[in-house]
Structure formats: structure tokens, C-alpha cells
Design an enzyme around this catalytic site. Structure first.
Site, PDB file in Angstrom:
ATOM      1  N   CYS A  63      -0.484  12.255  -0.776  1.00 14.85           N
ATOM      2  CA  CYS A  63       0.940  11.494  -0.700  1.00 14.85           C
ATOM      3  C   CYS A  63       1.840  12.180   0.049  1.00 14.85           C
ATOM      4  O   CYS A  63       2.265  13.378  -0.197  1.00 14.85           O
ATOM      5  CB  CYS A  63       1.279  11.426  -2.656  1.00 14.85           C
ATOM      6  SG  CYS A  63       2.856  10.890  -2.483  1.00 14.85           S
ATOM      7  N   TRP A  96      -3.424   7.843 -11.082  1.00 16.81           N
ATOM      8  CA  TRP A  96      -3.831   9.240 -10.632  1.00 16.81           C
ATOM      9  C   TRP A  96      -4.688  10.029 -11.738  1.00 16.81           C
ATOM     10  O   TRP A  96      -4.030  10.071 -12.884  1.00 16.81           O
ATOM     11  CB  TRP A  96      -2.366  10.065 -10.273  1.00 16.81           C
ATOM     12  CG  TRP A  96      -1.894   9.678  -9.125  1.00 16.81           C
ATOM     13  CD1 TRP A  96      -0.786   9.281  -9.110  1.00 16.81           C
ATOM     14  CD2 TRP A  96      -2.264   9.930  -7.696  1.00 16.81           C
ATOM     15  NE1 TRP A  96      -0.297   8.940  -7.650  1.00 16.81           N
ATOM     16  CE2 TRP A  96      -0.983   9.403  -7.089  1.00 16.81           C
ATOM     17  CE3 TRP A  96      -3.290  10.367  -7.252  1.00 16.81           C
ATOM     18  CZ2 TRP A  96      -1.134   9.300  -5.500  1.00 16.81           C
ATOM     19  CZ3 TRP A  96      -3.224  10.118  -5.716  1.00 16.81           C
ATOM     20  CH2 TRP A  96      -2.131   9.788  -4.912  1.00 16.81           C
ATOM     21  N   ARG A 129       5.960   3.010 -12.964  1.00 14.62           N
ATOM     22  CA  ARG A 129       4.917   3.573 -12.156  1.00 14.62           C
ATOM     23  C   ARG A 129       4.844   5.083 -12.507  1.00 14.62           C
ATOM     24  O   ARG A 129       5.986   6.000 -12.757  1.00 14.62           O
ATOM     25  CB  ARG A 129       5.079   3.527 -10.688  1.00 14.62           C
ATOM     26  CG  ARG A 129       5.104   1.904 -10.506  1.00 14.62           C
ATOM     27  CD  ARG A 129       3.476   1.253 -10.501  1.00 14.62           C
ATOM     28  NE  ARG A 129       3.484   0.005 -10.061  1.00 14.62           N
ATOM     29  CZ  ARG A 129       2.608  -0.854 -10.006  1.00 14.62           C
ATOM     30  NH1 ARG A 129       1.274  -0.086 -10.246  1.00 14.62           N
ATOM     31  NH2 ARG A 129       2.613  -2.107  -9.963  1.00 14.62           N
ATOM     32  N   VAL A 130       3.615   5.862 -12.385  1.00 17.43           N
ATOM     33  CA  VAL A 130       3.330   7.036 -12.738  1.00 17.43           C
ATOM     34  C   VAL A 130       3.261   7.414 -11.273  1.00 17.43           C
ATOM     35  O   VAL A 130       2.031   7.383 -10.886  1.00 17.43           O
ATOM     36  CB  VAL A 130       2.046   7.044 -13.695  1.00 17.43           C
ATOM     37  CG1 VAL A 130       1.599   8.581 -13.739  1.00 17.43           C
ATOM     38  CG2 VAL A 130       2.613   6.531 -14.865  1.00 17.43           C
ATOM     39  N   THR A 131       3.948   8.369 -10.911  1.00 19.75           N
ATOM     40  CA  THR A 131       3.938   8.684  -9.553  1.00 19.75           C
ATOM     41  C   THR A 131       3.820  10.345  -9.354  1.00 19.75           C
ATOM     42  O   THR A 131       4.183  11.017 -10.469  1.00 19.75           O
ATOM     43  CB  THR A 131       5.059   8.092  -8.846  1.00 19.75           C
ATOM     44  OG1 THR A 131       6.357   8.892  -9.472  1.00 19.75           O
ATOM     45  CG2 THR A 131       5.252   6.774  -8.681  1.00 19.75           C
ATOM     46  N   VAL A 132       3.313  10.556  -8.165  1.00 20.41           N
ATOM     47  CA  VAL A 132       3.762  12.162  -7.895  1.00 20.41           C
ATOM     48  C   VAL A 132       4.834  12.116  -6.775  1.00 20.41           C
ATOM     49  O   VAL A 132       4.652  11.219  -5.944  1.00 20.41           O
ATOM     50  CB  VAL A 132       2.573  12.745  -7.430  1.00 20.41           C
ATOM     51  CG1 VAL A 132       1.636  13.130  -8.395  1.00 20.41           C
ATOM     52  CG2 VAL A 132       1.675  12.039  -6.255  1.00 20.41           C
ATOM     53  N   TYR A 196       5.145   1.371   4.137  1.00 19.46           N
ATOM     54  CA  TYR A 196       4.521   0.827   2.906  1.00 19.46           C
ATOM     55  C   TYR A 196       4.967  -0.813   2.828  1.00 19.46           C
ATOM     56  O   TYR A 196       4.274  -1.530   2.162  1.00 19.46           O
ATOM     57  CB  TYR A 196       5.119   1.477   1.518  1.00 19.46           C
ATOM     58  CG  TYR A 196       4.251   2.951   1.463  1.00 19.46           C
ATOM     59  CD1 TYR A 196       3.221   2.793   0.594  1.00 19.46           C
ATOM     60  CD2 TYR A 196       4.547   4.079   2.070  1.00 19.46           C
ATOM     61  CE1 TYR A 196       2.339   4.121   0.431  1.00 19.46           C
ATOM     62  CE2 TYR A 196       4.099   4.944   1.667  1.00 19.46           C
ATOM     63  CZ  TYR A 196       2.989   5.023   0.951  1.00 19.46           C
ATOM     64  OH  TYR A 196       2.127   6.348   0.509  1.00 19.46           O
TER      65      TYR A 196
END
Length: 328
Positions: A63, A96, A129-132, A196
Site C-alpha cells: 500500500c 486485509w 472501509r478497513v484500511t492501512v 486510483y
């Protein structure tokens, strides 16, 4: 790929129907700040004091947003003070994920299987959303921040009082802040997020608009870097590292996978030398893993690449001489 809704996980791709085919990035939800004394920062609440061993960073090597934080952790000398866990590059139906049997991709703090478990530990009814990256506070048992732009500024200054931290290194010097912010604004919208916008667009006009703005900015950056070594002033700043993590991925991923194919970074003399220059900064190469980068994009984003075949190329040589020492 998916999201949480009231704490429940759903495997769901981005919904571009409601935006006419345009990709719109969801804003980060955790926006607290670690500060030297625990006072409130630019947003959120206080009581997140910069202390050695208190915080744990969750990242992906693939990422670009997480990559920023790894670079700052390395260059500021924060590795002894902030521990880290790296998710596996595959991000499919469960988002993830960790691999408990692989030390390189294990959750070293909670032994979770999926990153979304971390989010619901912090906020049981979380939606989004589940993000890093995600910066975890071991003391308060919550996510401090999942906004990379904020995390790198925390890493830049909040921990400077700790032993071994390179307090003399300042990637956001006061005298250059206005210009850094101005460059960041354009680069974020048209380059960092621009790739993106092109890659995730589901309408021809939205794709072409993003594509046009992306290459307009890359042309501008090429011209700017033809007469100066770095983007702002005569020193490395956060503006350079924010741009770098997109450029280092461009030829391997964005050029083909995201249809950003007018030309490669390798075809820009100044930009390609600039990428090699930054890559060759001490410690930075260790934060770059092209294999994981390619695997993540081509395997995880099945809407774009349903075969999940990962290309063998291109050949990339970031160790080649860059010749940019001559620039002021």
C-alpha cells in the site's frame, strides 16, 4: 475487498454507480494525534502521549499510503519505539488479512486473523472501509489514526524527545510548510489518488478526466524536478516521500493495471532519476517490496484483473546512478 457495516463484515467492491462511474475515496475515520505531551492535536481528542513502546503500526508493504509511514518510521529512527505488523499482500473476500503461520505477515500484537477485527476492537459498531496504515495505542486499546498524512507528521515531530530518534531530521520545516502543503494538495488529488481515480473508474469520461489530470501533473513535476533536486527547497521534505510511494509503483502496476499508459516513469528523465535518488536514501530500499506490490494489486483487485495473473515484468533498476547530485 470489503467494508464493515455496524461492525459486520461485507465483501463489497467500491460502489461507483451513485457517482456516475467516478471513484471517490472514503475519508479516514480515526483522526486523533499522538503529541509529545499528550495534548490534543489538529483533530480528535487528547491523551495520546508520545511514549516508547506504546504504539503499534499496522501496514501493508503493497500500500502506498502505508508505505509513507514505514519510510518515516525508518528515517526518523523510530523502529525501536514503534512496533509493526505487516498484513499479507492478498486482500480478497476478507479484506486485509494476516497469516498466523508466517512471521512476516502475522499480527504480533493481538494474533488477529483479519484487520477488520482490529477495527471492531477499537469500535464495535464501526462502519466503513478497513484500511492501512492504522496506528494502535496499546495503552488505551484503540486506533489513534488511520490517516497516513497525519501519522507521518506525528512520526516527524512528536517522538523527537525519545532516545535515538533523529530529532535533527525535519521533513516539515516551518519555513517551507506553506509550499509543501500547496504541492501536497495537487499531488494528492491528481497523482496519489489520481491513479486510483483512473484505475477504479467505471465510466469512460471519468477515467479520461482522471488520466488527463494525472499526466498533466506528471508533466508539471517533470519540469519542476528538471532544475531542482527535491520538490520544495533544497532538502527532502514530506512532499517528496508522499510522491515517491506512488512513483515507485507506477511502472510495475499503475501503467498497465490502472490503464495509466501514456508513458512510464522510466520515460521521464527527471522523474525516473528522482525516484532512484530517493530509493537510494539510506534505509529506504528496505521499505520497498515490488513483489508484494504486484501481487496485491493483480491478485486482490479481481474486478479489474479477474484472472489474478501477476505479470512477470517489468524490469526495474532503482540502484542505477541518478546523477541528481548536480542539482541545487
Amino acid at each position: 475487498m470489503g467494508l464493515l457495516v455496524d461492525g459486520e463484515w461485507y465483501d463489497k467492491w467500491y460502489d461507483t454507480d451513485k457517482t456516475g462511474g467516478k471513484f471517490e475515496r472514503e475519508a479516514a475515520r480515526f483522526r486523533n494525534w499522538v503529541t509529545a505531551d499528550g495534548a490534543p492535536g489538529a483533530s480528535g481528542e487528547g491523551n495520546f502521549k508520545a511514549e516508547s513502546g506504546r504504539y503499534h503500526l499496522y501496514v501493508s508493504m503493497a500500500c502506498p499510503w502505508a508505505h509513507r509511514t514505514l519510510i518515516f518510521r525508518k528515517l526518523k529512527g523510530l523502529e525501536p519505539h514503534i512496533s509493526v505488523s505487516v498484513v499479507h499482500p492478498d486482500m480478497v473476500e476478507n479484506g486485509w488479512e494476516f497469516r498466523p503461520d508466517e512471521d512476516a505477515h502475522r499480527d504480533h500484537l493481538h494474533d488477529f486473523r483479519f484487520l477488520h477485527q482490529l477495527y471492531t476492537k477499537a469500535a464495535p459498531t464501526y462502519s466503513g472501509r478497513v484500511t492501512v496504515p492504522a496506528l494502535w495505542d496499546k495503552q488505551r486499546q484503540t486506533i489513534v489514526s488511520n490517516e497516513s498524512a497525519d501519522i507521518i507528521r506525528m512520526f516527524n515531530a512528536a517522538f523527537d524527545h525519545l532516545d535515538g530518534v533523529r530529532s535533527e531530521v525535519d521533513f516539515y520545516p516551518q519555513a517551507l510548510q506553506a509550499e509543501i502543503d500547496e504541492v501536497n494538495e495537487r499531488v494528492y488529488h491528481t497523482v496519489n489518488n489520481g491513479v486510483y481515480k483512473a484505475g477504479f473508474a467505471t465510466a469512460q469520461d471519468k477515467y479520461e478526466a482522471a488520466y488527463t489530470e494525472l499526466f498533466r501533473s506528471l508533466d508539471w513535476l517533470e519540469e519542476r524536478l528538471s532544475s531542482r533536486r527535491y520538490l520544495v527547497g533544497g532538502e527532502l521534505t514530506e512532499a517528496d516521500w508522499r510522491l515517491f510511494t506512488t512513483l515507485i509503483r507506477f511502472d510495475a502496476v499503475y501503467f498497465s493495471h490502472f490503464k495509466c499508459n501514456r508513458q512510464r516513469i522510466a520515460d521521464y528523465p527527471s522523474l525516473s532519476g528522482y525516484v532512484r535518488d530517493l530509493y537510494q536514501e539510506s534505509g529506504v530500499a528496505g521499505t520497498v517490496d515490488i513483489g508484494q506490490i504486484k501481487r496485491h494489486y493483480y491478485v486482490s483487485q479481481r474486478t479489474i484483473n479477474p484472472t489474478q495473473v501477476v505479470p512477470v515484468g517489468p524490469a526495474l533498476d532503482f540502484e542505477a546512478p541518478h546523477g541528481r547530485e548536480r542539482l541545487s
